[in-house]
Design a protein around this motif. Structure first.
Motif, PDB file in Angstrom:
ATOM      1  N   GLN A 175      88.715 127.734 113.843  1.00 31.71           N
ATOM      2  CA  GLN A 175      89.134 127.458 115.223  1.00 31.71           C
ATOM      3  C   GLN A 175      90.266 128.377 115.643  1.00 31.71           C
ATOM      4  O   GLN A 175      90.315 128.832 116.799  1.00 31.71           O
ATOM      5  N   ARG A 202      88.895 131.915 116.419  1.00 24.89           N
ATOM      6  CA  ARG A 202      88.213 131.951 117.718  1.00 24.89           C
ATOM      7  C   ARG A 202      89.203 131.811 118.872  1.00 24.89           C
ATOM      8  O   ARG A 202      89.132 132.544 119.863  1.00 24.89           O
ATOM      9  N   GLU A 206      89.812 134.702 121.667  1.00 22.79           N
ATOM     10  CA  GLU A 206      89.436 134.452 123.059  1.00 22.79           C
ATOM     11  C   GLU A 206      90.644 134.477 123.981  1.00 22.79           C
ATOM     12  O   GLU A 206      90.558 134.943 125.119  1.00 22.79           O
ATOM     13  N   LEU A 216      83.720 133.027 115.173  1.00 20.78           N
ATOM     14  CA  LEU A 216      83.604 133.415 116.579  1.00 20.78           C
ATOM     15  C   LEU A 216      82.355 132.849 117.242  1.00 20.78           C
ATOM     16  O   LEU A 216      82.091 133.126 118.416  1.00 20.78           O
ATOM     17  N   GLY A 217      81.575 132.075 116.474  1.00 19.35           N
ATOM     18  CA  GLY A 217      80.378 131.461 117.035  1.00 19.35           C
ATOM     19  C   GLY A 217      79.186 132.389 117.118  1.00 19.35           C
ATOM     20  O   GLY A 217      78.231 132.120 117.852  1.00 19.35           O
TER      21      GLY A 217
END
Length: 488
Positions: free
Chosen positions: A380, A383, A387, A435-436
């Protein structure tokens, strides 16, 4: 300057002998008998090589100043660290800064010590008139192995063997080690975890029969792990250099305190910060950040060190450690009592745990804070930071970032410098997942995909690993480390 053992303060040696031996004869670790003072004003306007010479010369007083000057310049000057040695990067407006320690040849903070330490060891042999072949045994949780191999490859009079936990590193870390060139290097995967490899190496060092058989052949053992004083002293430098940068950038005024948060496994990197503080650097708290293997968090909170717990393989493998060797040094400095430290270490070895007294714990807590983060917390953080700030970090740095952020109550607090210990490109699959993004099965496809996502190229030293010949593939038990030491 003289050095003694954490387990026998009657022992006294000079720096060269401490570095060449690696571990004291009683199994303890070498520590300086006193802390030199270094006012920040003396390093404010110095380059990184100049700062390194200034700091290291205070501890290695039996080394010639001119040798240390040249060694520091050769190690940290020019392009060796891409002209970013000790670089501090602001990240957002939260008062948190990233000390990027991964711009060296192997893309991890271990380069700061292991590019210099071989020079120190070779010079130590010259100072002491030692003509033996030096056999270096290294247990690694990932980054130390490659950095040590790169530093010692093909040096005359030296042989080095690295032991890493089988299936306990990232694929990039493994490839960095098993593709290493050099006629004097060897690499072995060890069944078990890092603690198994480290225990196996320590047992060899403590085996008088091994020492006797090696002596008959004109050989001696030494270490490149952070148990060796030659590994610790170069790491003190970047604490001073980072602080000086914040002063020069007018983030702080000289004398204001700064916190440092360190992703911690074997306790060496954060201990270097403690040495800097004892030398006079205005350090607030040294924040010890652990992953799910949170033995240090529990110790710093309760005073109980208990290695009798489940071992977890995590996305931050260099921190997957249950026995943090350098904590022994801190215990000695806090208590000044080598017998007490020896008793605690005996309890750890025999029973798997020990408990310090309330006074010792209180003194430790004056300097150290702590926290832990699991893989989900770290992901988390990777990311969120990317972002929000466009800043990419590896899983180890993310653990420290999460812990540091969780301990801050407002952005007006004193600055906190997070030690970023490895390039995100050493763990491309983990970072992509955080990062998904979908993660390619091939590690190098993952690396390329991460380059595209971040818009930043991966270090060339990692890209060129693809297609290189794997020279080492043997898997051994920790008991077999002894035979390796004898036959290397």
């Amino acid at each position: 300057m003289e050095y003694t053992s954490t387990r026998n303060d009657q022992l006294s040696v000079q720096a060269a002998e401490a570095i060449l031996r690696g571990i004291a004869p009683d199994g303890g670790l070498f520590v300086p008998k006193q802390f030199p003072s270094l006012p920040v004003e003396e390093v404010l306007d110095l380059s990184y090589p100049e700062t390194a010479q200034k700091v290291i010369s205070l501890f290695l007083t039996d080394y010639a100043p001119e040798f240390l000057r040249k060694a520091a310049e050769q190690t940290y000057g020019g392009e060796r660290f891409a002209q970013k040695a000790g670089y501090v990067s602001p990240v957002g407006d939260s008062g948190m800064y990233s000390l990027e320690l991964w711009h060296g040849p192997t893309c991890a903070f271990k380069d700061y010590a292991l590019q210099l330490m071989p020079k120190l060891l070779v010079q130590a042999k010259e100072i002491l008139g030692d003509t033996n072949v030096t056999k270096i045994l290294v247990a690694t949780s990932g980054d130390t192995g490659k950095a040590a191999l790169a530093g010692y490859a093909d040096l005359p009079g030296i042989k080095i063997a690295v032991f890493y936990p089988n299936e306990g590193t990232s694929e990039i870390q493994r490839l960095q080690m098993v593709t290493q060139k050099g006629e004097n290097v060897a690499v072995y995967a060890v069944q078990g975890n890092f603690d198994d490899a480290q225990t196996g190496v320590k047992r060899v060092f403590g085996d008088p029969a091994v020492a006797e058989r090696l002596a008959e052949k004109g050989e001696k053992l030494s270490s490149a792990n952070s148990i060796n004083w030659g590994r610790l002293v170069p790491q003190i430098v970047y604490y001073f250099y980072a602080y000086a940068q914040l002063v020069r950038q007018e983030v702080i005024e000289n004398g204001e305190r700064v916190d440092f948060c360190v992703p911690t496994g074997n306790f060496g990197d954060i201990l270097a910060g403690y040495y800097a503080k004892r030398m006079g650097l205005p350090v607030g708290k040294l924040i010890c950040a652990s992953n799910k293997n949170n033995v240090l968090t529990d110790f710093l909170t309760t005073g109980v060190y208990d290695a009798r717990r489940l071992f977890y393989k995590t996305e931050s493998p260099s921190m997957d450690i249950l026995v943090s060797s350098n904590l022994e040094r801190l215990l000695y400095h806090i208590t000044g009592d080598s017998k007490k430290v020896a008793d605690w270490m005996a309890q750890l070895n025999q029973q798997g745990h020990y408990q310090v007294d309330h006074e010792t714990l209180a003194q430790i807590q004056e300097h150290f804070a702590c926290g832990c983060a699991n893989d989900e917390d770290g992901a988390q953080e990777i990311r969120r930071c990317f972002e929000k700030n466009g800043y990419l970090m590896d899983p180890h740095t993310a653990v420290a970032w999460h812990v540091a952020a969780s301990l801050r109550t407002n952005t007006a607090e004193q600055p906190c410098v997070i030690l970023s210990t490895a390039s995100p490109y050493k763990f491309p699959a983990s970072v992509l997942a955080a990062l998904g993004q979908s993660v390619p099965a091939d590690e190098f496809e993952a690396l390329r995909t991460l380059e595209e996502k971040s818009g930043m190229p991966a270090p060339e030293s990692l890209r060129v690993l693809r297609g290189q010949t794997e020279r080492f593939g043997q898997v051994i038990s920790k008991e077999e480390i002894r035979q390796v030491a004898l036959s290397l």
